[in-house]
Design an enzyme around this catalytic site. Structure first.
Site, PDB file in Angstrom:
ATOM      1  N   PRO A  10       0.844  -1.239  -0.019  1.00  0.00           N
ATOM      2  CA  PRO A  10       0.071  -0.076  -0.208  1.00  0.00           C
ATOM      3  C   PRO A  10       0.951   1.362  -0.085  1.00  0.00           C
ATOM      4  O   PRO A  10       1.773   1.553   0.610  1.00  0.00           O
ATOM      5  CB  PRO A  10      -0.772  -0.045   1.255  1.00  0.00           C
ATOM      6  CG  PRO A  10      -0.215  -1.193   2.062  1.00  0.00           C
ATOM      7  CD  PRO A  10       0.394  -2.178   1.108  1.00  0.00           C
ATOM      8  N   ASN A  11       0.437   2.276  -0.893  1.00  0.00           N
ATOM      9  CA  ASN A  11       0.709   3.436  -0.903  1.00  0.00           C
ATOM     10  C   ASN A  11       2.242   3.933  -1.660  1.00  0.00           C
ATOM     11  O   ASN A  11       2.766   4.877  -1.596  1.00  0.00           O
ATOM     12  CB  ASN A  11       1.072   4.118   0.601  1.00  0.00           C
ATOM     13  CG  ASN A  11      -0.304   4.416   1.282  1.00  0.00           C
ATOM     14  OD1 ASN A  11      -1.121   4.763   0.814  1.00  0.00           O
ATOM     15  ND2 ASN A  11      -0.333   3.785   2.705  1.00  0.00           N
ATOM     16  N   ARG A  18       5.111  10.875  -2.350  1.00  0.00           N
ATOM     17  CA  ARG A  18       4.645  10.812  -0.880  1.00  0.00           C
ATOM     18  C   ARG A  18       5.832  10.837  -0.234  1.00  0.00           C
ATOM     19  O   ARG A  18       6.842  10.356  -0.484  1.00  0.00           O
ATOM     20  CB  ARG A  18       4.385   9.142  -0.929  1.00  0.00           C
ATOM     21  CG  ARG A  18       4.235   8.683   0.417  1.00  0.00           C
ATOM     22  CD  ARG A  18       4.307   6.989   0.288  1.00  0.00           C
ATOM     23  NE  ARG A  18       3.887   6.664   1.725  1.00  0.00           N
ATOM     24  CZ  ARG A  18       4.233   5.451   2.225  1.00  0.00           C
ATOM     25  NH1 ARG A  18       4.708   4.430   1.242  1.00  0.00           N
ATOM     26  NH2 ARG A  18       4.031   5.094   3.273  1.00  0.00           N
ATOM     27  N   TYR A  23      11.118   8.874   1.447  1.00  0.00           N
ATOM     28  CA  TYR A  23      10.993   7.641   0.172  1.00  0.00           C
ATOM     29  C   TYR A  23      11.727   8.319  -1.126  1.00  0.00           C
ATOM     30  O   TYR A  23      11.509   7.530  -2.148  1.00  0.00           O
ATOM     31  CB  TYR A  23       9.721   7.525  -0.180  1.00  0.00           C
ATOM     32  CG  TYR A  23       9.076   6.743   1.083  1.00  0.00           C
ATOM     33  CD1 TYR A  23       9.436   5.627   1.817  1.00  0.00           C
ATOM     34  CD2 TYR A  23       7.940   7.653   1.975  1.00  0.00           C
ATOM     35  CE1 TYR A  23       8.849   4.984   2.932  1.00  0.00           C
ATOM     36  CE2 TYR A  23       7.361   6.971   2.988  1.00  0.00           C
ATOM     37  CZ  TYR A  23       7.890   5.584   3.551  1.00  0.00           C
ATOM     38  OH  TYR A  23       7.388   5.118   4.651  1.00  0.00           O
ATOM     39  N   ASN A  72       8.130  -5.619  -0.992  1.00  0.00           N
ATOM     40  CA  ASN A  72       7.961  -4.507   0.077  1.00  0.00           C
ATOM     41  C   ASN A  72       6.462  -4.539   0.491  1.00  0.00           C
ATOM     42  O   ASN A  72       5.670  -3.835  -0.357  1.00  0.00           O
ATOM     43  CB  ASN A  72       8.372  -3.108  -0.598  1.00  0.00           C
ATOM     44  CG  ASN A  72       8.445  -2.131   0.463  1.00  0.00           C
ATOM     45  OD1 ASN A  72       7.676  -2.205   1.694  1.00  0.00           O
ATOM     46  ND2 ASN A  72       8.992  -0.891   0.100  1.00  0.00           N
ATOM     47  N   ALA A  75       3.017  -0.806   4.801  1.00  0.00           N
ATOM     48  CA  ALA A  75       2.555  -1.039   6.247  1.00  0.00           C
ATOM     49  C   ALA A  75       2.267  -2.303   6.672  1.00  0.00           C
ATOM     50  O   ALA A  75       1.940  -2.603   7.708  1.00  0.00           O
ATOM     51  CB  ALA A  75       1.364   0.032   6.159  1.00  0.00           C
ATOM     52  N   GLU A  96      12.530  -9.682   1.744  1.00  0.00           N
ATOM     53  CA  GLU A  96      11.877  -8.429   2.305  1.00  0.00           C
ATOM     54  C   GLU A  96      12.762  -7.202   2.125  1.00  0.00           C
ATOM     55  O   GLU A  96      13.948  -7.076   2.418  1.00  0.00           O
ATOM     56  CB  GLU A  96      11.576  -8.478   3.753  1.00  0.00           C
ATOM     57  CG  GLU A  96      10.996  -7.393   4.374  1.00  0.00           C
ATOM     58  CD  GLU A  96      10.580  -7.714   5.877  1.00  0.00           C
ATOM     59  OE1 GLU A  96      11.159  -8.589   6.474  1.00  0.00           O
ATOM     60  OE2 GLU A  96      10.254  -6.581   6.378  1.00  0.00           O
ATOM     61  N   HIS A  98      12.763  -2.609   2.294  1.00  0.00           N
ATOM     62  CA  HIS A  98      12.130  -1.421   2.590  1.00  0.00           C
ATOM     63  C   HIS A  98      12.944  -0.182   2.121  1.00  0.00           C
ATOM     64  O   HIS A  98      14.311  -0.644   1.938  1.00  0.00           O
ATOM     65  CB  HIS A  98      11.960  -1.194   4.100  1.00  0.00           C
ATOM     66  CG  HIS A  98      11.022  -2.351   4.759  1.00  0.00           C
ATOM     67  ND1 HIS A  98       9.700  -2.364   4.777  1.00  0.00           N
ATOM     68  CD2 HIS A  98      11.199  -3.408   5.388  1.00  0.00           C
ATOM     69  CE1 HIS A  98       9.098  -3.340   5.070  1.00  0.00           C
ATOM     70  NE2 HIS A  98      10.001  -4.101   5.450  1.00  0.00           N
ATOM     71  N   ARG A 105      12.816   4.433  12.758  1.00  0.00           N
ATOM     72  CA  ARG A 105      11.488   5.109  12.609  1.00  0.00           C
ATOM     73  C   ARG A 105      10.792   5.011  13.983  1.00  0.00           C
ATOM     74  O   ARG A 105      11.374   4.394  14.993  1.00  0.00           O
ATOM     75  CB  ARG A 105      10.946   4.982  11.404  1.00  0.00           C
ATOM     76  CG  ARG A 105      11.854   5.502  10.132  1.00  0.00           C
ATOM     77  CD  ARG A 105      11.244   5.302   8.930  1.00  0.00           C
ATOM     78  NE  ARG A 105       9.778   6.025   8.649  1.00  0.00           N
ATOM     79  CZ  ARG A 105       8.989   5.904   7.696  1.00  0.00           C
ATOM     80  NH1 ARG A 105       9.430   4.696   6.792  1.00  0.00           N
ATOM     81  NH2 ARG A 105       7.977   6.690   7.522  1.00  0.00           N
TER      82      ARG A 105
END
Ligand code: DQA
Length: 138
Positions: A10-11, A18, A23, A72, A75, A96, A98, A105
């Site tokens: 998502p996103n 964004r 990012y 990725n 969320a 995985e 990111h 964070r």
């Protein structure tokens, strides 16, 4: 020819627009074009969805025929037992990734349902995280 797929959650369709301070300002399609040219001896498919079930469907669909998945889950990384279970159910190895260093964070980003069931984890290198994951499959 090796067959890999990048799956974005998502996103991540908003990359470039964004929170660019976190990012970056590149869109994913620009990045994908570059990476496909650079690694033209492998097939790099791409799928993005904002919907958890669609991500699970795609993982199941490619999970027995592809050589690797670069995931990725965005969320959903921090919430989705369903995506973790899907990875456990398939044969293809998952890396995985990111873009950001999730450990630098908020605390809720430190938890991952993907890491324990993945072959490896690459994070914090911007879009280069995806490229490093692809290299690991070559
Ligand atoms: C992300 C990190 C996640 O915590 C966040 O929800 C994202 C993107 C990353 O690539 O840095 O959407 O997966």
């Amino acid at each position: 020819m090796k067959k890999l797929i990048i799956i974005n959650g998502p996103n991540l369709n908003l990359l470039g627009k964004r929170e660019p301070e976190i990012y970056g300002s590149f869109s994913f399609s620009e990045f994908l074009e570059t990476i496909r040219e650079k690694y033209s001896n492998i097939t790099i498919d791409y799928f993005q969805s904002n919907i958890e079930g669609e991500l699970i469907d795609k993982i199941q669909e490619v999970g027995f025929t592809y050589d690797g998945i670069v995931l990725n889950a965005a969320a959903y990384t921090h919430t989705s037992i369903g995506i973790g279970d899907a990875i456990k159910a398939i044969e293809a190895p998952v890396i995985e990734v990111h873009i950001s260093n999730t450990f630098s964070r908020e605390e809720f980003r430190h938890q991952s349902y993907i890491s324990p069931v993945s072959k490896g984890v690459i994070l914090g290198f911007g879009l280069q995280s995806y490229e490093l994951a692809i290299q690991s499959f070559i």
